[in-house]
Scaffold this motif. Structure first.
Motif, short mmCIF file in Angstrom:
data_model
loop_
_atom_site.label_atom_id
_atom_site.label_comp_id
_atom_site.label_asym_id
_atom_site.label_seq_id
_atom_site.Cartn_x
_atom_site.Cartn_y
_atom_site.Cartn_z
N ALA A 32 -26.71 -5.61 37.72
CA ALA A 32 -27.16 -5.84 39.04
C ALA A 32 -26.27 -6.92 39.72
CB ALA A 32 -28.61 -5.73 39.32
N ASP A 33 -25.79 -6.83 40.84
CA ASP A 33 -25.50 -7.96 41.69
C ASP A 33 -24.55 -8.65 40.62
OD1 ASP A 33 -26.95 -7.40 43.92
OD2 ASP A 33 -28.70 -8.14 42.99
N ARG A 34 -23.58 -8.34 39.85
CA ARG A 34 -22.89 -9.03 38.89
C ARG A 34 -21.85 -9.93 39.55
NH1 ARG A 34 -18.65 -6.14 34.96
NH2 ARG A 34 -17.25 -7.79 34.56
N VAL A 35 -21.86 -11.13 38.70
CA VAL A 35 -20.99 -12.20 39.31
C VAL A 35 -19.64 -12.19 38.16
CG1 VAL A 35 -20.15 -14.67 39.45
CG2 VAL A 35 -22.65 -13.78 40.13
N ASP A 36 -18.52 -12.01 38.69
CA ASP A 36 -17.31 -11.87 37.64
C ASP A 36 -17.10 -13.22 36.80
OD1 ASP A 36 -16.66 -9.39 38.68
OD2 ASP A 36 -15.04 -10.05 39.91
N HIS A 37 -16.91 -12.89 35.54
CA HIS A 37 -16.63 -14.05 34.60
C HIS A 37 -15.23 -14.45 34.41
CE1 HIS A 37 -16.34 -10.44 32.09
NE2 HIS A 37 -15.63 -11.18 31.10
N LEU A 38 -15.37 -15.55 33.65
CA LEU A 38 -13.84 -15.67 33.16
C LEU A 38 -14.13 -15.61 31.56
CD1 LEU A 38 -13.23 -19.42 34.42
CD2 LEU A 38 -12.25 -17.26 35.18
N PRO A 39 -12.63 -15.03 31.17
CA PRO A 39 -12.84 -14.60 29.56
C PRO A 39 -13.31 -15.89 28.82
CG PRO A 39 -10.69 -13.82 30.57
CD PRO A 39 -11.70 -14.74 31.60
N GLY A 40 -14.37 -15.82 27.72
CA GLY A 40 -14.82 -16.97 27.06
C GLY A 40 -16.17 -17.21 27.46
N GLN A 41 -16.74 -16.84 28.75
CA GLN A 41 -18.15 -17.13 29.07
C GLN A 41 -19.19 -16.11 28.36
OE1 GLN A 41 -17.48 -17.03 33.54
NE2 GLN A 41 -18.68 -18.82 33.37
N HIS A 42 -20.44 -16.60 28.68
CA HIS A 42 -21.42 -16.18 27.80
C HIS A 42 -22.81 -15.69 28.79
CE1 HIS A 42 -22.59 -20.26 27.51
NE2 HIS A 42 -23.99 -19.84 27.41
N TYR A 43 -23.45 -14.68 28.36
CA TYR A 43 -24.83 -14.66 29.22
C TYR A 43 -26.00 -14.74 28.07
CZ TYR A 43 -23.30 -11.85 33.05
OH TYR A 43 -22.69 -11.57 34.42
N VAL A 44 -27.22 -15.04 28.68
CA VAL A 44 -28.25 -15.13 28.09
C VAL A 44 -28.97 -13.86 28.28
CG1 VAL A 44 -30.63 -16.19 28.22
CG2 VAL A 44 -28.67 -17.60 28.15
N LEU A 45 -29.30 -13.10 27.08
CA LEU A 45 -30.27 -12.02 27.36
C LEU A 45 -31.76 -12.33 26.85
CD1 LEU A 45 -29.18 -8.30 26.12
CD2 LEU A 45 -31.54 -9.28 25.65
N ARG A 46 -32.60 -11.77 27.81
CA ARG A 46 -34.09 -12.12 27.68
C ARG A 46 -34.94 -10.88 27.48
NH1 ARG A 46 -36.63 -16.27 31.79
NH2 ARG A 46 -36.54 -14.51 33.19
N LEU A 47 -35.76 -10.95 26.35
CA LEU A 47 -36.70 -9.80 26.05
C LEU A 47 -37.98 -10.42 26.49
CD1 LEU A 47 -35.63 -8.83 22.51
CD2 LEU A 47 -35.06 -7.78 24.91
N ARG A 48 -38.75 -9.50 27.23
CA ARG A 48 -40.11 -9.61 27.47
C ARG A 48 -41.21 -8.60 27.10
NH1 ARG A 48 -41.83 -12.80 31.68
NH2 ARG A 48 -39.64 -13.20 32.54
#
Length: 232
Positions: A32-48
């Motif tokens: 949702a509301d994604r910001v385009d990334h640069l190759p090499g970037q990462h995301y944090v994924l959180r479980l709740r």
């Protein structure tokens, strides 16, 4: 050089989930509301959990910026709360909290000629780079050395080989190449003209790869390292 894009907390719905062998899971998410990334970037994924307990982990992005979905390849680590859930429990339709893209140091969008030495699941950010390079006709500006134990255990092995990466296996032969880590003489031709080098893998692998690049003639000040351990 403009700052790397950065995004805040949002959500991602799992569109497809593929379990690969007994250690890997590939997720493709609609963010949702994604910001385009640069190759090499990462995301944090959180479980709740229902009781409010949370656990989170950072994962490199495998998809290129032009891909409408966000692709993550996760290695299931011993005792890993997040990776274990993603590998054993998660399914298509699940919604996870995500924050990203994050990071501006370990990125490449074709601005310089580069060489990458990556091992195991450390290949993931370089897959994003390779896909971006293929889309924009930049494959001649990116050379990749990928190291794995066996072809079956190396994430994206077929895609790496198809893109012209040099693949070195340490536990099985590959064609005429006997099982062994990459040798300096194998790497020397690949570092010619490289203005930047990327290393990604475990702490031990990162140390080996950095030393290998130095012995092949790459200056230490142009090597960018991203490393990880079993505990994150």
């Amino acid at each position: 050089m403009s700052p790397a894009p950065a995004g805040g907390w949002t959500t991602g719905r799992v569109v497809t989930l593929d379990r690969i062998g007994d250690r890997l899971v590939r997720l493709r998410l609609d963010v949702a509301d994604r910001v385009d990334h640069l190759p090499g970037q990462h995301y944090v994924l959180r479980l709740r959990a229902p009781d409010g307990y949370t656990a989170q982990r950072s994962y490199s992005v495998a998809s290129e910026p032009a891909d409408p979905l966000l692709e993550l390849m996760v290695e299931c680590l011993p005792g890993g709360e997040v990776s274990g859930h993603l590998h054993d429990v998660a399914e298509a339709g699940d919604v996870f909290e995500l924050r990203g893209p994050i990071g501006g140091w370990f990125t490449w969008a074709g601005e310089v000629e580069a060489v990458c030495v990556v091992g195991g699941s450390g290949v993931v950010p370089v897959i994003s780079m390779l896909r971006h390079a293929r889309t924009h006709g930049l494959l001649d500006r990116l050379r990749v050395v990928a190291v794995g134990r066996t072809l079956a255990e190396l994430p994206y092995a077929d895609e790496l080989l198809a893109a012209g990466a040099f693949v070195a296996l340490t536990r099985e032969n590959l064609g005429d190449r006997v099982a062994a880590p990459p040798y300096v003489e194998e790497v020397v031709p690949l570092v010619a003209r490289a203005e930047r080098a990327y290393v990604c893998g475990s702490v031990g692998f990162a140390s080996f790869a950095t030393r290998l690049l130095g012995e092949a003639g790459v200056r230490a000040d142009v090597i960018r390292v991203e490393q990880f351990g079993a505990s994150g």
